[in-house]
Design an enzyme around this catalytic site. Structure first.
Site, short mmCIF file in Angstrom:
data_model
loop_
_atom_site.label_atom_id
_atom_site.label_comp_id
_atom_site.label_asym_id
_atom_site.label_seq_id
_atom_site.Cartn_x
_atom_site.Cartn_y
_atom_site.Cartn_z
N GLU A 1 -8.18 -6.23 4.38
CA GLU A 1 -7.84 -5.62 3.26
C GLU A 1 -6.71 -6.35 2.62
O GLU A 1 -6.42 -6.77 1.22
CB GLU A 1 -7.77 -4.50 2.74
CG GLU A 1 -8.61 -3.43 3.34
CD GLU A 1 -8.83 -2.37 3.47
OE1 GLU A 1 -8.26 -1.72 4.81
OE2 GLU A 1 -8.98 -0.68 2.91
N ASN B 1 0.91 -1.42 -0.12
CA ASN B 1 0.14 -0.31 -0.15
C ASN B 1 0.57 0.91 -0.15
O ASN B 1 1.98 1.82 1.19
CB ASN B 1 -1.29 -0.24 1.41
CG ASN B 1 -2.17 0.79 0.88
OD1 ASN B 1 -1.90 2.17 0.30
ND2 ASN B 1 -2.60 0.76 2.20
N ARG C 1 -2.15 -1.71 -3.73
CA ARG C 1 -3.49 -1.57 -3.89
C ARG C 1 -3.33 0.13 -4.38
O ARG C 1 -2.70 1.19 -4.79
CB ARG C 1 -3.46 -0.85 -1.90
CG ARG C 1 -4.52 -0.31 -2.01
CD ARG C 1 -5.00 0.71 -0.46
NE ARG C 1 -5.80 1.20 -0.34
CZ ARG C 1 -5.63 2.48 0.24
NH1 ARG C 1 -4.78 2.86 0.79
NH2 ARG C 1 -7.56 3.04 0.43
N ARG D 1 -13.37 14.55 7.86
CA ARG D 1 -13.92 14.71 6.15
C ARG D 1 -15.24 15.34 6.97
O ARG D 1 -16.05 14.26 7.74
CB ARG D 1 -14.13 13.80 5.42
CG ARG D 1 -12.48 13.75 5.11
CD ARG D 1 -12.89 12.02 4.08
NE ARG D 1 -11.09 11.96 4.28
CZ ARG D 1 -11.18 10.34 3.65
NH1 ARG D 1 -12.35 9.84 2.90
NH2 ARG D 1 -10.19 9.46 4.88
#
Ligand code: ADP
Length: 398
Positions: free
Chosen positions: A383, A8, A89, A238
């Protein structure tokens, strides 16, 4: 047996996990941080041991070189060519990728063309891929897309009500994110849906970044993140979904540019912006206990957004068999899970064992009682193992 690396790569970091496949045994994991600096950090965990060093890592290729050296020095591999494949990823696969793909010129070009849709991420992923290609030229490289799982959404679920021309010309639509996690969770969740012909799941991946996905028959039908990971529910920093006129109005009020306000929506909003305490839900929850009013309302907003999306997806799916909590907050914050369940219980008839819930951190458990109309489970996400699985599958096909 084959050694497969899950990678990643961020703009200044490179996370890695090495697997022995097909056993899925983790041989080592770690991270290079602050790449590009004289005082970068290289950390690695293997065989119950751990090491962290501060040293110059000037680019991603240097980080990969360091990684390979560490693997050999520590006896994790005997030679570099033992690493037969690397899975990378990739945050944005746009409309092109509905599954993982072998890295070739076409894949690389498409990822490059998608940089405007994920400027920081896709660029960094390509840098990471090229660094591995340089150091391990014979390994199979596979791109695993965060967006791929969401490509099964139908048009009314992914189109925005903007002029159609823009959707077509600029590929401006919902792509979602966290797809690899949602896919993993939907597969593990099947064990709680035995005997159900068409399982319906609502998956809550709630960490610093957070998204909800509605899954039917193993396929994504709706997801909360939008064109970028800014959309959907409120997050650490966010906003999640907003009335689009908030942008225009606040730019006028503050004199800030659209770009400046966009950065504020991405980096200074959510838990951090509302609570004025922290982007970390642990700090916010602590401040709630101390009676901090802004922290209390930040937490209420967060829970409300998630409950609303669960309600929306319950309708979208025509019911639900399983609700899954995962990621940093979903796996660890017992109080947040309880508050979300309390918010949806009157409408959806769910019931969780609150004592059990309070004891579950970072491990799988079924929280719902036999009386609950929908099962509720905590499932830690993974993941990296999904990246390793897809990569290994391509390696076998080679
Ligand atoms: P991401 O991968 O999006 O960076 P994570 O899934 O690692 O995020 O989640 C990180 C967040 O999880 C932290 O910011 C923190 O808010 C939350 N978290 C982790 N552990 C706990 C805990 N014990 N209680 C409450 N929140 C927690």
């Amino acid at each position: 047996m084959a050694k497969v690396m899950a990678v990643n790569a961020g703009s200044s970091s490179l996370k890695f996990k090495l697997y022995e496949m097909p056993e899925e045994k983790v041989l080592c994991s770690g991270n290079a941080e602050r790449i590009g600096h004289e005082d970068a950090i290289f950390g690695i965990k293997w065989n119950g041991q751990e090491e962290k060093n501060i040293l110059p890592i000037l680019d991603h290729a240097a980080a990969v070189e360091l990684l390979v050296k560490a693997l050999i020095d520590k006896g994790i591999v005997k030679s570099m060519d033992e690493i037969v494949a690397c899975g990378h990823r990739i945050v944005q696969g746009g409309k092109y990728f509905s599954k993982s793909e072998l890295f070739n010129k076409d894949t690389e070009d498409k990822i490059e063309s998608l940089i405007p849709l994920a400027p920081l991420h896709n660029k960094a992923h390509l840098v990471g891929f090229r660094a591995f290609k340089k150091i391990l030229p014979d390994s199979v490289n596979v791109a695993v897309f965060d967006t791929a799982f969401h490509q099964t959404m139908s048009e009314e679920d992914y189109l925005f009500p903007i002029p159609y021309e823009y959707s077509e010309k600029y590929d401006c639509r919902r792509y979602g994110a966290h797809g690899t996690s949602h896919k993993y969770l939907s597969q593990v969740g099947l064990k709680y849906c035995e005997g159900i012909a068409h399982p319906k799941m609502i998956i809550c991946h709630i960490g610093s970044g957070a998204s909800l996905t509605a899954v039917k028959d193993g396929k994504c039908v709706a997801t909360s993140m939008g064109l970028t990971p800014l959309g959907g529910i409120m997050m650490g920093t966010r906003t999640g979904d907003l009335d689009p006129s908030v942008m225009n109005y606040l730019c006028k009020c503050t004199g800030k540019s659209v770009e400046e306000m966009y950065q504020i929506f991405n980096k200074k909003s959510g838990f951090l912006g509302v609570s004025e305490v922290s982007n970390d839900s642990r700090d916010v929850l602590k401040a709630c206990e101390e009676g901090n009013k802004k922290a209390i309302i930040a937490n209420r907003l967060f829970v409300r957004r998630i409950a609303d999306f669960i309600g929306q997806y319950f309708v979208r799916l025509g019911g639900a068999d399983l609700i899954i909590f995962s990621a940093g907050i979903g796996e660890n914050s017992t109080i947040t899970r309880e508050q979300i369940c309390d918010a949806i219980a009157p409408a959806l008839g769910i019931e969780i064992d609150k004592k059990l819930n309070a004891s579950i951190r970072g491990k799988e458990a079924l929280l719902s009682t036999p009386n609950s109309k929908i099962k509720v489970a905590v499932i830690p996400t993974d993941e990296e193992v999904m990246i390793a699985r897809d990569t290994y599958a391509y390696y076998l096909k080679k």
